[in-house]
Design an enzyme around this catalytic site. Structure first.
Site, PDB file in Angstrom:
ATOM      1  N   GLU A   7       0.819  -1.216   0.000  1.00 49.97           N
ATOM      2  CA  GLU A   7       0.000   0.000   0.000  1.00 49.97           C
ATOM      3  C   GLU A   7       0.849   1.261   0.000  1.00 49.97           C
ATOM      4  OE1 GLU A   7      -3.675   1.541   2.768  1.00 49.97           O
ATOM      5  OE2 GLU A   7      -3.585  -0.574   2.200  1.00 49.97           O
ATOM      6  N   ASP A 110      -2.647  -3.278   2.915  1.00 47.31           N
ATOM      7  CA  ASP A 110      -3.044  -3.493   4.309  1.00 47.31           C
ATOM      8  C   ASP A 110      -4.129  -4.553   4.394  1.00 47.31           C
ATOM      9  OD1 ASP A 110      -1.222  -1.628   5.077  1.00 47.31           O
ATOM     10  OD2 ASP A 110      -2.656  -0.113   5.724  1.00 47.31           O
ATOM     11  N   TYR A 314      -0.820  -4.187  13.655  1.00 51.70           N
ATOM     12  CA  TYR A 314      -1.692  -3.422  12.758  1.00 51.70           C
ATOM     13  C   TYR A 314      -2.752  -2.660  13.551  1.00 51.70           C
ATOM     14  CZ  TYR A 314      -4.526  -2.364   8.650  1.00 51.70           C
ATOM     15  OH  TYR A 314      -5.217  -1.718   7.664  1.00 51.70           O
TER      16      TYR A 314
END
Length: 696
Positions: A7, A110, A314
């Site tokens: 990303e 992601d 994350y």
């Protein structure tokens, strides 16, 4: 060759190191049989009305229901329109060339709904048909990346996730574009913005603001008594609240003549308070807003930075739990934290052989597990990064600690025939509360009471009348607004619907911050200290739509539930899209029939040419004569100039003192806005005030 598409460039570089693709090229890295490139966020998105040949806001064009939806390269604003982003065009060409040279693709965007959408929209826009796998990881550590590459998943396993992401994207387009254009046409005095999540969020803020503003504050009195026993001082308070202070005064005098109180009941109970769970993103944003005064967007950006530096897992997670296979990693993370001096005392409180496993629940893990630190411990962070990191790390230590055990005491007293009460709270085992030494919460301060039993008599040492006022509902802060968005389905009257929408809310952990920022950008809300309040424009929009479905949080929560079902293949994306088209059509018709009251705007002469009137809208005040070209932006350093400020500036060359502006370095300052002889604006500061010129 295999193309890996991440990303962001920073994530691509981390992956490239692990798979030994270290040769740098323009827009990608290569080596060891791999190309590693990146998407730079949303390179491709849904086309706008002009891409379908619809320009301007025309009643006859509504509703706009694309079939099929067009994908276009990301656009940027330029002059009066939008044009394709040249950087996006270049990167897309690089990605296309790499795809064409590859046998297969690895999607490493992601691991979540938006990341899936970013990759799939690029894949679809480029008309690629190469097979692809999915890299699904929760942290950027070397171990996590290697494990992810060893366990690549077939891209088709995430078709449900893509369909949900695509459904959300199309629903937001249908509702946002049509409702916004319809209201703007009906208003005929500027551009208005409505949205599937944005508008019910505005409604939450406006309803709370109006409830606070219109709350009928009432005065009342209570009597407070002071006692002492066994060298312990404590206080009790009357159960009666007197509206008439004179009556309270009469009771006070009667008690003074008979200054002994009788214990009528003494109830104690042991309460076990479980430790908090790990942070999900919304929980972290709420805590950071309360404790650090950070906005939801600031917290997300800081957490994303910590993730990309490999210090935390994350952050865009909606779960507070971890699966069983992560549990063996926890002791290693705790040991790693011992490298930081400020954690040594807290870690010494933990019982190593008795870690609390309450955070282990595979069924409650969504796309990603709860927020954890990694075994890479930071040595140098910015002040804000350090504060957010500490929150995440301390929460981990709290979560694995023992419960806190308290003794709660409830004492009832009687004097004459009036009842009084005293409440006590005593820590028996500190448990998780010893981690940060916080032994009480905001609503229940610690208060140790002496041992009392029914029939005991207590002397009254002092007594007084407390003057109190009923309190209105608190204005929303970002923390309380995030809670309201998260629990939007809890207030639904229908029990079956309420159960179905439990834990759904409106928006997602990854998007709520952006929704709040959109309301600021649209000039619908503003900050008053830590509180969020609507602007005049925000209240106007709310009054227009408050009784419509677009402002109904339960309706939006139901849409979120539908998207979750699409993700798990329990609902049909085509059916959802049709429902959104029908809704967009109905809300468009409703709004086009809306009558909007025009605000009386002052007629002001241009301070530069002094011949033409100025035009006032939400963003600028400008001369109607294009040759004059005088313009004044209304938002200055984060503060919106009011109509009275504009009148003062144009007529008198000076506003009142504007408070709470922010410099580029985020420092707050107060100043006057003044016009010079050429009608150019600048700051003027009060004497003897520390400031930085020009808001620097």
């Amino acid at each position: 060759m295999i193309t890996v598409i991440a990303e962001k460039p920073s994530v691509a570089r981390e992956i490239a190191v692990i798979i030994k693709a270290t040769e740098k090229k323009d827009g990608y890295l290569t080596g060891n049989g791999y190309f590693v490139t990146w998407a730079l966020g949303h390179l491709v998105g849904l086309g706008m009305p002009e891409d379908y040949g619809i320009t301007g806001f025309e009643k006859a064009s509504l509703p706009i229901l694309p079939n099929p939806f067009l994908l276009t390269v990301r656009k940027v604003k330029k002059d009066k329109g939008c044009t394709a982003d040249t950087g996006a065009i270049k990167q897309l060409k690089i990605i296309e060339d790499l795809f064409n040279q590859s046998e297969s693709i690895i999607a490493a965007t992601d691991a979540g709904r938006e990341g899936e959408l970013i990759f799939r929209y690029i894949y679809q826009y480029l008309k690629c048909s190469k097979p692809f796998n999915r890299l699904w990881i929760s942290s950027l550590t070397e171990k996590a990346i290697k494990h992810g590459f060893d366990n690549l998943k077939d891209g088709k396993e995430f078709d449900g996730l893509y369909q949900a992401a695509q459904g959300r994207s199309r629903a937001d387009w249908l509702v946002g574009i049509n409702a916004s254009q319809a209201l703007s046409i009906a208003a005929d005095n500027g551009v208005y913005s409505l949205g599937r999540v944005q508008t019910p969020t505005l409604a939450l803020i406006c309803r709370r603001y109006l409830a606070n503003r219109d709350f009928p504050v009432k005065n009342y009195s209570q009597i407070q008594l002071s006692h002492s026993k066994d060298l312990i001082n404590f206080k009790s308070i009357s159960k009666i609240k007197w509206d008439d202070r004179k009556l309270a005064g009469n009771v006070l005098k009667a008690i003074e003549r008979s200054p002994m109180a009788m214990v009528t009941s003494a109830d104690g109970k042991i309460e076990t308070e479980q430790p908090p769970l790990l942070f999900d993103l919304t929980g972290l944003q709420k805590e950071a807003n309360k404790k650090l005064n950070l906005s939801a967007e600031e917290t997300l950006n800081i957490a994303q930075s910590l993730y990309e530096k490999k210090f935390i897992t994350y952050p865009r997670t909606g779960s507070k739990y971890i699966p069983e296979d992560i549990w063996p990693e926890i002791p290693r993370l705790v040991r790693a934290l011992q490298k930081r001096e400020n954690f040594k005392q807290a870690i010494s409180q933990i019982k190593w052989s008795r870690f609390n496993k309450r955070i282990v629940n595979y069924l409650r893990v969504t796309d990603h597990h709860g927020l954890l630190i990694t075994d890479k411990i930071p040595s140098a962070l910015s002040a804000k990064e350090n504060a957010v990191y500490n929150m995440i790390a301390f929460r981990l230590l709290e979560a694995i600690s023992e419960p806190c055990v308290k003794e709660l005491t409830d004492i009832s007293l009687q004097i004459l025939h009036y009842d009084f009460t005293a409440k006590g709270s005593r820590i028996i085992e500190a448990g998780w509360r010893s981690i940060k030494g916080s032994f009480s919460n905001d609503t229940e301060p610690l208060l140790d009471l002496p041992e009392l039993k029914k029939g005991d008599e207590l002397k009254i040492k002092e007594l007084c009348i407390l003057e109190k006022k009923t309190k209105p509902p608190f204005l929303h802060t970002e923390a309380s607004l995030l809670s309201a968005m998260e629990s939007a389905g809890n207030d639904i009257e229908n029990e079956d619907e309420r159960k179905a929408l439990q834990h759904i809310g409106i928006g997602t952990p990854a998007t709520r911050a952006a929704v709040i920022e959109t309301l600021f950008t649209r000039n619908y809300i503003q900050r008053d200290m830590k509180s969020l309040i609507p602007t005049g424009k925000g209240l106007q929009v709310y009054e227009l739509v408050k009784d419509k479905k677009i402002a109904d949080v339960s309706m939006t929560a139901q849409w979120e539930l539908a998207l979750q079902k699409i993700e798990t293949h329990k609902a049909d994306a085509a059916v959802f899209l049709k429902e959104m088209e029908n809704y967009a059509s109905s809300i468009t018709d409703e709004l086009l029939q809306t009558v909007i009251a025009q605000n009386d705007l002052p007629e002001l002469l241009c301070p530069k040419c002094k011949t033409q009137h100025v035009m006032i809208n939400d963003k600028v005040v400008k001369c109607t004569d294009e040759a004059c070209s005088w313009i004044q932006f209304r938002n200055i350093c984060g503060v919106q100039l009011s109509l009275s400020d504009i009148q003062n500036l144009v007529n008198e060359g000076r506003t009142s003192l504007i408070k709470g502006m922010k410099s580029r370095s985020e420092n707050k300052f107060d100043a006057y806005i003044v016009l010079n002889e050429n009608a150019e604006s600048s700051f003027e500061f009060s004497p003897n005030k520390n400031h930085k010129k020009n808001g620097e």
